[in-house]
Design a protein around this motif. Structure first.
Motif, PDB file in Angstrom:
ATOM      1  N   UNK A  35      39.621   0.597 -47.984  1.00  0.00           N
ATOM      2  CA  UNK A  35      38.981  -0.648 -48.379  1.00  0.00           C
ATOM      3  C   UNK A  35      38.166  -0.386 -49.650  1.00  0.00           C
ATOM      4  N   UNK A  36      38.191  -1.327 -50.568  1.00  0.00           N
ATOM      5  CA  UNK A  36      37.503  -1.289 -51.864  1.00  0.00           C
ATOM      6  C   UNK A  36      38.256  -0.480 -52.916  1.00  0.00           C
ATOM      7  N   UNK A  37      39.422   0.084 -52.580  1.00  0.00           N
ATOM      8  CA  UNK A  37      40.241   0.761 -53.582  1.00  0.00           C
ATOM      9  C   UNK A  37      40.780  -0.276 -54.555  1.00  0.00           C
ATOM     10  N   UNK A  38      40.670   0.012 -55.841  1.00  0.00           N
ATOM     11  CA  UNK A  38      41.203  -0.858 -56.877  1.00  0.00           C
ATOM     12  C   UNK A  38      42.550  -0.289 -57.317  1.00  0.00           C
ATOM     13  N   UNK A  65      44.017  -7.326 -46.770  1.00  0.00           N
ATOM     14  CA  UNK A  65      44.006  -8.415 -47.744  1.00  0.00           C
ATOM     15  C   UNK A  65      43.758  -7.815 -49.114  1.00  0.00           C
ATOM     16  N   UNK A  66      44.026  -8.590 -50.155  1.00  0.00           N
ATOM     17  CA  UNK A  66      43.724  -8.150 -51.517  1.00  0.00           C
ATOM     18  C   UNK A  66      43.083  -9.277 -52.311  1.00  0.00           C
ATOM     19  N   UNK A 102      45.685  -6.061 -64.743  1.00  0.00           N
ATOM     20  CA  UNK A 102      45.936  -6.803 -63.512  1.00  0.00           C
ATOM     21  C   UNK A 102      45.679  -5.851 -62.352  1.00  0.00           C
ATOM     22  N   UNK A 103      44.754  -6.212 -61.467  1.00  0.00           N
ATOM     23  CA  UNK A 103      44.388  -5.326 -60.366  1.00  0.00           C
ATOM     24  C   UNK A 103      44.472  -6.039 -59.027  1.00  0.00           C
ATOM     25  N   UNK A 104      44.590  -5.224 -57.983  1.00  0.00           N
ATOM     26  CA  UNK A 104      44.485  -5.692 -56.598  1.00  0.00           C
ATOM     27  C   UNK A 104      43.446  -4.805 -55.922  1.00  0.00           C
ATOM     28  N   UNK A 105      42.427  -5.411 -55.335  1.00  0.00           N
ATOM     29  CA  UNK A 105      41.400  -4.658 -54.628  1.00  0.00           C
ATOM     30  C   UNK A 105      41.639  -4.803 -53.132  1.00  0.00           C
ATOM     31  N   UNK A 106      41.764  -3.672 -52.446  1.00  0.00           N
ATOM     32  CA  UNK A 106      42.041  -3.659 -51.010  1.00  0.00           C
ATOM     33  C   UNK A 106      40.811  -4.140 -50.253  1.00  0.00           C
TER      34      UNK A 106
END
Length: 126
Positions: A35-38, A65-66, A102-106
């Motif tokens: 969690x909180x990994x980008x 979720x992201x 473009x990022x997705x944060x867990x």
């Protein structure tokens, strides 16, 4: 907070004739990403108007979720990627005035599996 660079970070986005709707492909396979990994999915050049994203996943695990961001701009929050799914998300047009990532944060739970975030965009120039 950890950062993971997807293999697609090395891909170049098509920037051809202005006005054509295009899509870039960005994918990563995650293994217990906390969690909180980008996750850095794709470098987006200046002069791009992002109009939507397509999210495809094999399912990243219960509760996963992201948040999807372009640079500092939140495009979509709390996208459910817990189960296998293909989503098409229309967005208010977001223009890159400078190069952005473009990022997705867990969020929610650790993530394991394949995640694709494919931006739909128009090269409008600068």
């Amino acid at each position: 907070m950890a950062t993971i660079k997807a293999p697609s970070m090395h891909n170049r986005m098509y920037v051809g004739a202005q006005g054509n709707l295009s899509m870039a492909f960005a994918a990563v396979t995650l293994k217990a990403a906390a969690v909180a990994t980008v996750v850095e999915m794709l470098d987006v050049p200046i002069g791009i108007s992002v109009t939507g994203v397509r999210v495809n996943t094999s399912g990243l695990g219960a509760g996963a979720k992201v948040d999807i961001k372009l640079g500092e701009t939140l495009l979509e929050a709390n996208v459910d990627v817990s189960a296998a799914a293909s989503l098409s998300i229309a967005l208010p047009t977001t223009y890159t005035e400078e190069k952005a990532v473009l990022t997705a944060t867990i969020k929610g739970a650790a993530a394991t599996g394949k995640l694709e975030i494919n931006p739909e965009y128009v090269a409008t120039g600068y």
